[in-house]
Scaffold this active site. Structure first.
Site, short mmCIF file in Angstrom:
data_model
loop_
_atom_site.label_atom_id
_atom_site.label_comp_id
_atom_site.label_asym_id
_atom_site.label_seq_id
_atom_site.Cartn_x
_atom_site.Cartn_y
_atom_site.Cartn_z
N ARG A 71 2.26 -6.16 9.44
CA ARG A 71 1.56 -4.98 9.99
C ARG A 71 2.11 -4.58 11.35
O ARG A 71 2.16 -3.39 11.67
CB ARG A 71 0.06 -5.27 10.02
CG ARG A 71 -0.54 -5.13 8.60
CD ARG A 71 -1.92 -5.71 8.52
NE ARG A 71 -2.61 -5.33 7.29
CZ ARG A 71 -3.75 -5.88 6.89
NH1 ARG A 71 -4.32 -6.82 7.62
NH2 ARG A 71 -4.33 -5.48 5.78
N TYR A 93 -12.49 -2.12 -4.10
CA TYR A 93 -13.04 -2.15 -2.74
C TYR A 93 -14.57 -2.03 -2.74
O TYR A 93 -15.16 -1.62 -1.74
CB TYR A 93 -12.42 -1.03 -1.90
CG TYR A 93 -11.03 -1.36 -1.39
CD1 TYR A 93 -10.82 -2.42 -0.49
CD2 TYR A 93 -9.93 -0.62 -1.79
CE1 TYR A 93 -9.55 -2.72 -0.02
CE2 TYR A 93 -8.65 -0.92 -1.31
CZ TYR A 93 -8.47 -1.96 -0.43
OH TYR A 93 -7.21 -2.25 0.06
N HIS A 129 -2.35 -5.35 1.55
CA HIS A 129 -3.63 -6.02 1.36
C HIS A 129 -3.36 -7.47 1.00
O HIS A 129 -2.38 -7.77 0.33
CB HIS A 129 -4.42 -5.38 0.21
CG HIS A 129 -5.54 -6.26 -0.31
ND1 HIS A 129 -6.78 -6.27 0.27
CD2 HIS A 129 -5.57 -7.20 -1.29
CE1 HIS A 129 -7.54 -7.18 -0.37
NE2 HIS A 129 -6.82 -7.75 -1.32
N GLU A 156 -9.65 -10.94 -7.57
CA GLU A 156 -8.71 -9.82 -7.42
C GLU A 156 -7.53 -9.95 -8.38
O GLU A 156 -7.08 -8.94 -8.95
CB GLU A 156 -8.25 -9.75 -5.96
CG GLU A 156 -9.41 -9.37 -5.03
CD GLU A 156 -9.05 -9.37 -3.55
OE1 GLU A 156 -7.90 -9.72 -3.20
OE2 GLU A 156 -9.93 -9.00 -2.75
N ASN A 185 -2.10 0.42 6.63
CA ASN A 185 -1.60 -0.83 7.24
C ASN A 185 -0.75 -1.65 6.27
O ASN A 185 -0.66 -2.87 6.37
CB ASN A 185 -2.76 -1.63 7.84
CG ASN A 185 -3.81 -2.00 6.82
OD1 ASN A 185 -3.65 -1.74 5.64
ND2 ASN A 185 -4.88 -2.62 7.27
N THR A 192 -5.72 -6.53 10.83
CA THR A 192 -5.99 -5.27 10.13
C THR A 192 -5.47 -4.07 10.93
O THR A 192 -4.83 -3.17 10.38
CB THR A 192 -7.51 -5.11 9.90
OG1 THR A 192 -8.00 -6.29 9.26
CG2 THR A 192 -7.81 -3.90 9.03
N ARG A 219 -2.33 -14.15 4.83
CA ARG A 219 -3.09 -13.49 5.90
C ARG A 219 -2.33 -13.58 7.22
O ARG A 219 -2.33 -12.65 8.02
CB ARG A 219 -4.47 -14.13 6.05
CG ARG A 219 -5.40 -13.99 4.85
CD ARG A 219 -5.85 -12.59 4.56
NE ARG A 219 -6.73 -12.05 5.57
CZ ARG A 219 -7.36 -10.88 5.43
NH1 ARG A 219 -7.21 -10.15 4.32
NH2 ARG A 219 -8.13 -10.42 6.38
N PHE A 266 -15.67 3.91 6.36
CA PHE A 266 -14.29 4.27 5.99
C PHE A 266 -14.04 4.23 4.48
O PHE A 266 -12.92 4.44 4.04
CB PHE A 266 -13.29 3.38 6.73
CG PHE A 266 -13.44 1.89 6.48
CD1 PHE A 266 -12.94 1.31 5.33
CD2 PHE A 266 -14.08 1.07 7.40
CE1 PHE A 266 -13.05 -0.06 5.09
CE2 PHE A 266 -14.20 -0.30 7.18
CZ PHE A 266 -13.69 -0.86 6.01
N LYS A 317 0.82 -1.23 0.00
CA LYS A 317 0.00 0.00 0.00
C LYS A 317 0.85 1.28 0.00
O LYS A 317 2.06 1.22 0.28
CB LYS A 317 -0.94 -0.04 1.21
CG LYS A 317 -2.00 -1.14 1.12
CD LYS A 317 -2.99 -1.06 2.29
CE LYS A 317 -4.07 -2.14 2.17
NZ LYS A 317 -5.07 -2.04 3.27
P1 RTP Z 1 -7.24 -5.92 3.32
O1 RTP Z 1 -8.61 -6.17 2.72
O2 RTP Z 1 -6.64 -4.60 2.90
O3 RTP Z 1 -6.30 -7.06 3.17
O4 RTP Z 1 -7.41 -5.76 4.91
P2 RTP Z 1 -8.37 -6.51 5.85
O5 RTP Z 1 -9.09 -7.62 5.16
O6 RTP Z 1 -7.54 -6.82 7.04
O7 RTP Z 1 -9.39 -5.36 6.21
P3 RTP Z 1 -10.83 -5.03 5.60
O8 RTP Z 1 -11.81 -5.11 6.71
O9 RTP Z 1 -11.08 -5.81 4.35
O10 RTP Z 1 -10.66 -3.49 5.25
C1 RTP Z 1 -10.02 -3.11 4.06
C2 RTP Z 1 -9.04 -1.99 4.37
O11 RTP Z 1 -9.77 -0.82 4.74
C3 RTP Z 1 -9.00 -0.07 5.66
N1 RTP Z 1 -9.76 0.08 6.90
N2 RTP Z 1 -9.91 1.23 7.50
N3 RTP Z 1 -10.63 3.26 9.30
C4 RTP Z 1 -11.03 2.02 9.54
O12 RTP Z 1 -11.69 1.71 10.52
C5 RTP Z 1 -10.65 0.98 8.58
N4 RTP Z 1 -10.99 -0.28 8.65
C6 RTP Z 1 -10.42 -0.86 7.57
C7 RTP Z 1 -7.71 -0.82 5.91
O13 RTP Z 1 -6.72 -0.31 4.99
C8 RTP Z 1 -8.10 -2.23 5.55
O14 RTP Z 1 -6.97 -3.00 5.23
MG MG Z 2 -10.20 -7.40 3.31
#
Ligand code: RTP
Ligand code: MG
Length: 140
Positions: free
Chosen positions: A104, A51, A117, A128, A114, A93, A87, A59, A11
């Site tokens: 992370r 996304y 992805h 993807e 973070n 996250t 993962r 967010f 990222k």
């Molecule tokens: P990713 O999809 O990026 O691998 O991360 P993830 O599954 O751990 O998290 P996900 O819930 O899918 O959220 C996608 C990305 O959105 C951003 N985020 N911001 N501000 C917030 O509360 C928040 N929550 C998530 C993060 O960049 C997250 O990786």
């Molecule tokens: Mg995700």
């Protein structure tokens, strides 16, 4: 366990701090092989499409702004159990909840910035990968 592929993004917070190599080394140390890689500046349309599942989340707009704020490196990773392995090495996250030794924990700045992805299922990995790569760009 069969060889599997997953999709990864380094990222903008990580590329800005010149951590592409260090992040990739962690992936490789976890047994993952980079079989496709491209550095791009994501367009707003690409980020919104990628996304799309998060469109209704509070967010979403911040996330699209962040993901288009600088270069990213999109990658296809290959290895045994690649989705779960990736993962695991990524960590939670929210970096405050990420385990020691994860990407992370080591590099992320915040729950949003973070550093990486990774696809969350083999089904999403295929979607993807197809979003960013043509089959001939992936060399296993
Ligand atoms: P990713 O999809 O990026 O691998 O991360 P993830 O599954 O751990 O998290 P996900 O819930 O899918 O959220 C996608 C990305 O959105 C951003 N985020 N911001 N501000 C917030 O509360 C928040 N929550 C998530 C993060 O960049 C997250 O990786
Ligand atoms: Mg995700």
């Amino acid at each position: 366990m069969a060889t599997e592929r997953t999709f990864s993004i380094i990222k903008p917070d990580a590329t800005r701090r010149n951590l592409t190599g260090k992040v990739t080394a962690k992936l490789e140390e976890a047994g993952l092989r980079v079989v496709a890689s491209r550095r791009i500046r994501m367009t707003r349309e690409q980020a919104e499409g990628f996304y799309g599942v998060h469109r209704e989340r509070p967010f979403f707009n911040d996330l699209v702004a962040f993901m288009t704020s600088g270069p990213v490196v999109v990658q296809v990773l290959e290895g045994e159990d690649a989705v779960a392995r990736n993962r695991e090495v990524m960590g939670a996250t929210n970096p405050a909840q990420a385990d020691e030794g994860t990407i992370r924990k080591e590099f992320a700045e915040s729950i949003e910035a973070n550093s990486v992805h990774g696809s969350d299922s083999p089904e999403n990995a295929k979607i993807e990968i197809d979003f960013f790569f043509k089959p001939e760009e992936i060399v296993g």
